[in-house]
Design an enzyme around this catalytic site. Structure first.
Site, PDB file in Angstrom:
ATOM      1  N   GLY C 202      32.725  73.087  -4.430  1.00  0.00           N
ATOM      2  CA  GLY C 202      31.968  73.506  -3.250  1.00  0.00           C
ATOM      3  C   GLY C 202      30.836  72.565  -2.909  1.00  0.00           C
ATOM      4  N   ASP C 227      43.830  75.194  -1.687  1.00  0.00           N
ATOM      5  CA  ASP C 227      42.738  75.743  -2.486  1.00  0.00           C
ATOM      6  C   ASP C 227      41.626  74.716  -2.586  1.00  0.00           C
ATOM      7  OD1 ASP C 227      44.074  78.174  -3.057  1.00  0.00           O
ATOM      8  OD2 ASP C 227      45.281  77.109  -4.551  1.00  0.00           O
ATOM      9  N   LEU C 228      40.475  75.067  -2.071  1.00  0.00           N
ATOM     10  CA  LEU C 228      39.367  74.123  -1.957  1.00  0.00           C
ATOM     11  C   LEU C 228      38.979  73.519  -3.314  1.00  0.00           C
ATOM     12  CD1 LEU C 228      37.249  72.932   0.014  1.00  0.00           C
ATOM     13  CD2 LEU C 228      35.737  74.790  -0.688  1.00  0.00           C
ATOM     14  N   ASP C 229      38.962  72.192  -3.386  1.00  0.00           N
ATOM     15  CA  ASP C 229      38.548  71.459  -4.584  1.00  0.00           C
ATOM     16  C   ASP C 229      39.391  71.812  -5.811  1.00  0.00           C
ATOM     17  OD1 ASP C 229      36.573  70.235  -3.088  1.00  0.00           O
ATOM     18  OD2 ASP C 229      35.056  71.702  -3.606  1.00  0.00           O
ATOM     19  N   ALA C 230      40.612  72.269  -5.586  1.00  0.00           N
ATOM     20  CA  ALA C 230      41.455  72.696  -6.708  1.00  0.00           C
ATOM     21  C   ALA C 230      42.796  71.976  -6.742  1.00  0.00           C
ATOM     22  CB  ALA C 230      41.672  74.208  -6.648  1.00  0.00           C
TER      23      ALA C 230
END
Lengths: 284, 284, 284, 284
Positions: C202, C227-230
């Protein structure tokens, strides 16, 4: 930008130095932003860097050096400088045929990461003239050979003098500077060597590292002295390698280490964080 | 423990090698656990390590080496070994006056991290006899000077022969072994040197590193050859240092690097992961 | 430039795969430059990358893929690609307000370190238009807010399609891409996140790292997924920090890690060294 | 051994603190061996560590604390300690089923690398009793389950009190201590966690790291607080990993990082180099 003073000083360690320095600062109402000191246990030598705001400082800026000299420095036979900020150092960039450090430095200035001015680029090749033009910086080409070297250096020195150059950066500049040249800029010429000195000085360090089969390779930024690749080391870094890295792969990876190691050394220098003593550095 | 074979081989790279090796393995129903190969681009040399289960392998274990020789190795003038596991290598541990690597190795064996047997410890000092007794390992002390060295080494060699020693570890053993001694254990004597070779060979590397003002210090595990501190490097590691580290602090930090670097090299050796070629290693 | 083929493939590990692949290569006279394979022990999955010269290869280049499919890939339900070189991938560069990765990428292309073409730069700010002009690359500005985002992305996608973009680089692009956008470029959008994921995903990772008091900070290059930053991590690096680093100092140091980590990931991608499986990467 | 005093102090930064501290030291003839200070820019908080010889110090040792309190500490609402050396801290070692940190700590003490005394070992398993006997240290086994935990901890606390324990080391102790237990030893219980926190807290961090596909793994030594794996971080380290490392290989490599990271944290603690503030540490 806040007006600041930065003191860099060193001398044989004696009791009372820290007291006199803090006395000088706090009795005169310095707002200390950062204070670093170090005593080298083996040589019993004292080093200090202090950074303070000038707005409420009791000593008028034009008198600061004189007062420090009288009240502190003379008492301890210090080597010292006080630098005032804001100040934009003038930097001459030297390059030959490898552009990675060269581009990196120009990019940092263009991207406003560093507060320096590069009034000129000097090279022994024409290769990077187009790049220099992109960044609107005058590019001077002085090809060198055994015969013209002395004369070319003379002209380079004249240019540096004309531009009041504070710092010379050898961004993979592939010529050895003469002792005379170096003597004009003591502790003011930073070179990047593509090995983890003292391993593999001289030319072709990647090939030498490959042949020796080392498991780490690196780069070294140092002040240039008359002894080739033997000046005070400012910064180094390394990366692990294995049998999987060919020489060409080592060169490729080396570029990234070189440019970051050199940039960090330049940053330390222009922010007055480096003290030189006995061919070594204290980097606060 | 599963019965396994481990092949280590190298030869000049030629087309067809990989084909013949995979043919040898898969036609004979090898369950390959791990296969690593490497071609050194600069010398055009081929290296391979293959590890496979023996239970369903079509070639009976006593015949594996013979078949490999005939079907593959002779065809390519390979240098090769096939090791069978489970197998517990016999290791002789040499130590002088610094105990950090010594304790670390004994601890790993006692803690069952390594499958080796240490039937004897050899030292030129009595210092670590009590520690050896803690771990119930016979301790032999051979003090050395210019006159008795040849005789003492002869007795050491006899002891090593008596115990069928596979590997000699110099855990900061402060004596230089003779060429004769070394010739009995080619690529089977591992030394730990307390610098990042080729920087600072010889004695007192921490002091030399301190004086030079380097920003990284390290340790090197290498096979011992007749050239002092110049044998094939198996493993290295480094840590950043600064003006803040005194020589004594460098020595303190160095101990941790040394013991971990040495341990990793030993682990690679006893798991048959190291190939030596042209005074360098390929560590798979 | 030598014509080469690069195979990237993976499938559940079965005996015979390596044999069939080496059979395919060597029976057809491939001059293999590099061959890397890996079996993931935990999932028992097989990965391979092979790079070979095409000049003496028995299978004509237009038939290579078809032959490989029939002879090898179909037999093992492989996921695979064969790439031919020389080839110049077309890359779209996205940037917002931080220029360090942006300048670094443009510099590498201008300095001919990478064989890619950047036909366009996309940003949500005007800030770097002058820099883009220096490098003669068209600069498109699509400011975004909640209302216009879908429409702006549509126009961006149209531009990417027009230019046959192979790879999208988010060089500190501060907008979250929609799932629809991402779905057009699976495993073809590389982002740089300014922390060592999974720590501090984030926004504001440097501040979070500062507050937590970690002793290492880092950066992560990964493929963008919904999936954010995943997404699958391609490359990471870290540097030690201490109480001495303020947040602003962390940001300064972070820039160097970010740009090098991102560049290495891009280099791996454009050289077809990355395989994605189960949200992880194998980088040969 | 030279008699020394070590001051550790912190307070909100105010002008004059450094002056008063140097006044206290130098006016009283302290031979300062080392002086480190730090101002946290973001919280404007001041930290200091000073180490000086007591032989010529004007204030008698039994009065040093009182004088410092009156002359300096009370003026600035400092949190502070003054430690006198030589002093041998008493350390309780807790272990469960992983022995690498346990052996390492015992080895360092036996090898006289650390000046600590370990009067007792506590475990919830019998496994390491033989090892403890090797080192002649009493071994107490308190198996724990949900029902007996409170009672067992009570007995452990009684033992620690009996032995005047200064520091508790959790050398991969696999039980969560109750808040009550922790409250008896604030900032005096050091745990080693086998990941680079805040990534992968809780159990099985190596497996989690493997699944996430990170390219670095690490270990964290921290003071234990009531929030699991969230206490002030004293030390961390990391190593690069790739697809080549299986979980078991990660565990193997992790052991070396864990033991070195923990040892360095213990060394910093017993040498009074660690200050805790706002759930973070300043390690001088």
């Amino acid at each position: 930008m806040i007006e600041k003073a930065i003191l860099l000083a060193h001398c044989p360690s004696q009791e009372g130095i820290m007291f006199d320095i803090t006395d000088f600062l706090y009795k005169n109402n310095a707002a200390v932003i950062r204070l670093d000191q170090h005593i080298d246990e083996d040589s019993n030598h004292f080093f200090i860097r202090a950074e303070w705001k000038l707005d409420d400082f009791a000593i008028p800026t034009p008198k600061v050096k004189e007062f420090f000299k009288t009240l502190v420095a003379d008492k301890y036979q210090m080597k010292w400088h006080i630098h005032f900020q804001p100040n934009t150092p003038k930097v001459a960039l030297f390059v030959s045929k490898y552009g990675h450090c060269f581009y990196d430095i120009l990019s940092r200035v263009d991207n406003k990461e560093w507060n320096i001015e590069i009034p000129l680029i000097i090279s022994n090749h024409e290769k990077f003239r187009p790049a220099a033009e992109k960044f609107n910086i005058p590019y001077y080409c002085f090809p060198k050979n055994a015969e013209n070297k002395a004369q070319q250096e003379k002209e380079e020195l004249a240019l540096l003098a004309d531009h009041d150059i504070d710092l010379v950066i050898l961004a993979r500049y592939m010529q050895i500077l003469s002792q005379d040249f170096i003597s004009h800029y003591p502790d003011k010429i930073i070179n990047i060597h593509h090995s983890s000195l003292p391993a593999f000085p001289g030319s072709n360090p990647y090939k030498s590292a490959y042949i020796r089969g080392v498991k780490f390779m690196g780069a070294t930024a140092h002040y240039v002295t008359e002894d080739l690749d033997a000046g005070p080391i400012i910064n180094q870094n390394v990366v692990p390698i294995s049998h999987r890295e060919s020489i060409s792969e080592m060169k490729r990876k080396g570029k990234d280490i070189e440019k970051v190691v050199l940039a960090e050394a330049i940053w330390a220098h222009i922010n007055h964080r480096v003290l030189v003593y006995k061919n070594k550095t204290v980097v606060f």
